[in-house]
Design an enzyme around this catalytic site. Sequence first.
Site, short mmCIF file in Angstrom:
data_model
loop_
_atom_site.label_atom_id
_atom_site.label_comp_id
_atom_site.label_asym_id
_atom_site.label_seq_id
_atom_site.Cartn_x
_atom_site.Cartn_y
_atom_site.Cartn_z
N TRP A 102 31.69 71.56 -30.09
CA TRP A 102 32.50 71.44 -28.97
C TRP A 102 33.83 71.10 -29.41
O TRP A 102 34.81 71.58 -28.70
CB TRP A 102 31.96 70.32 -27.98
CG TRP A 102 30.58 70.72 -27.41
CD1 TRP A 102 29.26 70.23 -27.65
CD2 TRP A 102 30.27 71.79 -26.59
NE1 TRP A 102 28.37 71.06 -27.24
CE2 TRP A 102 28.83 71.87 -26.46
CE3 TRP A 102 31.15 72.80 -25.99
CZ2 TRP A 102 28.28 72.68 -25.63
CZ3 TRP A 102 30.43 73.86 -25.35
CH2 TRP A 102 28.99 73.78 -25.22
N ASP A 172 36.81 63.93 -25.12
CA ASP A 172 35.86 64.60 -24.77
C ASP A 172 34.45 63.57 -24.13
O ASP A 172 33.60 63.52 -25.24
CB ASP A 172 35.33 65.90 -25.17
CG ASP A 172 34.17 66.60 -24.57
OD1 ASP A 172 33.63 66.03 -23.51
OD2 ASP A 172 34.07 67.76 -25.18
N LYS A 196 25.46 65.46 -17.43
CA LYS A 196 24.72 64.51 -18.23
C LYS A 196 24.59 63.11 -17.58
O LYS A 196 23.42 62.79 -17.20
CB LYS A 196 25.22 64.64 -19.71
CG LYS A 196 25.30 65.97 -20.20
CD LYS A 196 26.41 65.76 -21.38
CE LYS A 196 26.67 67.30 -21.76
NZ LYS A 196 25.74 68.16 -22.17
N1 PMP Z 1 31.62 68.99 -24.59
C1 PMP Z 1 30.50 68.43 -24.86
C2 PMP Z 1 30.39 67.34 -25.73
C3 PMP Z 1 29.41 68.92 -24.30
O1 PMP Z 1 28.04 68.24 -24.62
C4 PMP Z 1 29.35 70.16 -23.64
C5 PMP Z 1 28.21 70.66 -22.89
N2 PMP Z 1 26.90 70.66 -23.35
C6 PMP Z 1 30.70 70.62 -23.38
C7 PMP Z 1 31.95 70.09 -23.65
C8 PMP Z 1 30.85 71.79 -22.53
O2 PMP Z 1 30.57 71.62 -21.26
P1 PMP Z 1 30.55 72.34 -20.05
O3 PMP Z 1 29.32 73.10 -19.91
O4 PMP Z 1 30.67 71.66 -18.65
O5 PMP Z 1 31.72 73.33 -19.98
#
Ligand code: PMP
Length: 360
Positions: A102, A172, A196
């Site tokens: 991420w 994030d 989550k």
């Molecule tokens: N950042 C983190 C730490 C994540 O765990 C995730 C998704 N699992 C994301 C970003 C991406 O999120 P989204 O699917 O809402 O774009």
Amino acid sequence: MDRVYNFAAGPACLPLEVLLKAQKELTSYGSSGMSVMEMSHRSKDFQEIIDNAEAVLQKIMHVPEDYRILFLQGGASTQFAMIPLNLMKEHKKAHFVNTGAWSKKAIAEAKRYGEANVVASSEDKTFSYIPDLSADMFTPDADYVHITGNNTIYGTRYTKLPETNGLPLVSDMSSYILSEPVNVSDYGLIYAGAQKNIGPAGVTVVIIRNDLIGSAMDITPAMLNYKTHTEKGSMFNTPPTFAIYVAGLVFEWIDKNGGIPAIHKVNEEKAKLLYDYLDGSKLFKPTAAKKDRSLMNVTFVTGDPDMDAKFVSEAAKQGLVTLKGHRSVGGMRASIYNAMPLEGVKKLVAFMKQFERENA
Ligand code: PMP
């Protein structure tokens, strides 16, 4: 069918109480005679729903006066672009710590708009730890510092914040928002996809300090400009109404259950149960560095992919589902967000002990 214990990383389990309340109100919300899904976002009822969600979130996170709360769309992934577009205002540069997939995605997006300087990375050990950081890494020739506070895939988290020399810190918080007390004023911007710890997928929470609003690059699309959304109270266009409504129910559930400090205590208890067992196990090995272990995503392996698959499959037969690790790392991952009851973790540990007896 009975409900299972769902250890998915996201979308993840929601508090049963919240689901039941949403069910009760599903066909007719209050005295409206219609579902929240059918309601105009410009209606008085919906305005109350979004105002209440914001107010309760503000209360439980103690969001200071000089911050704005936004309910946006596009997931955390859209923030990877939105943040540089809005925050790279002077130096067109930001510092990043690369702690996994991420972080990498955030870095890749930022590179489209300016310089993404990676100050440290834990890629050398499959992102199983958080690199040591010192203030001198964060030179003042950048607009902000970006971290991924909890790394969903690898099961690591920051236990202390980097010293950023006054640069705004962006985190994030997708996989740990609302799980532990945070001091919002330590951050310039916080963002989190909902699926989550907040509610259904489709809404993204952003908490941004006022001075970071209003300096977006000229190329910034209206929908990706924080100012567009702060000026319109998160209703520049049709917001994800139902997701915001359920998020509001989750915020109320946290508030009613003693707030974030009380939830955090339970989260610590759940994580300790699992890690204590893993530390003494002869079959399972935890994969994250002990000092950086996540309270939300607990990652472990047996070392034998066939045994891992057998475990995941037999656990599912016991109603312990979605324990397979992320496809990029394999093994197992138990995501134990706020809504996972202590009972679910106890049942998981009991099953792991039994599996170990039968298979070690
Ligand atoms: N950042 C983190 C730490 C994540 O765990 C995730 C998704 N699992 C994301 C970003 C991406 O999120 P989204 O699917 O809402 O774009």
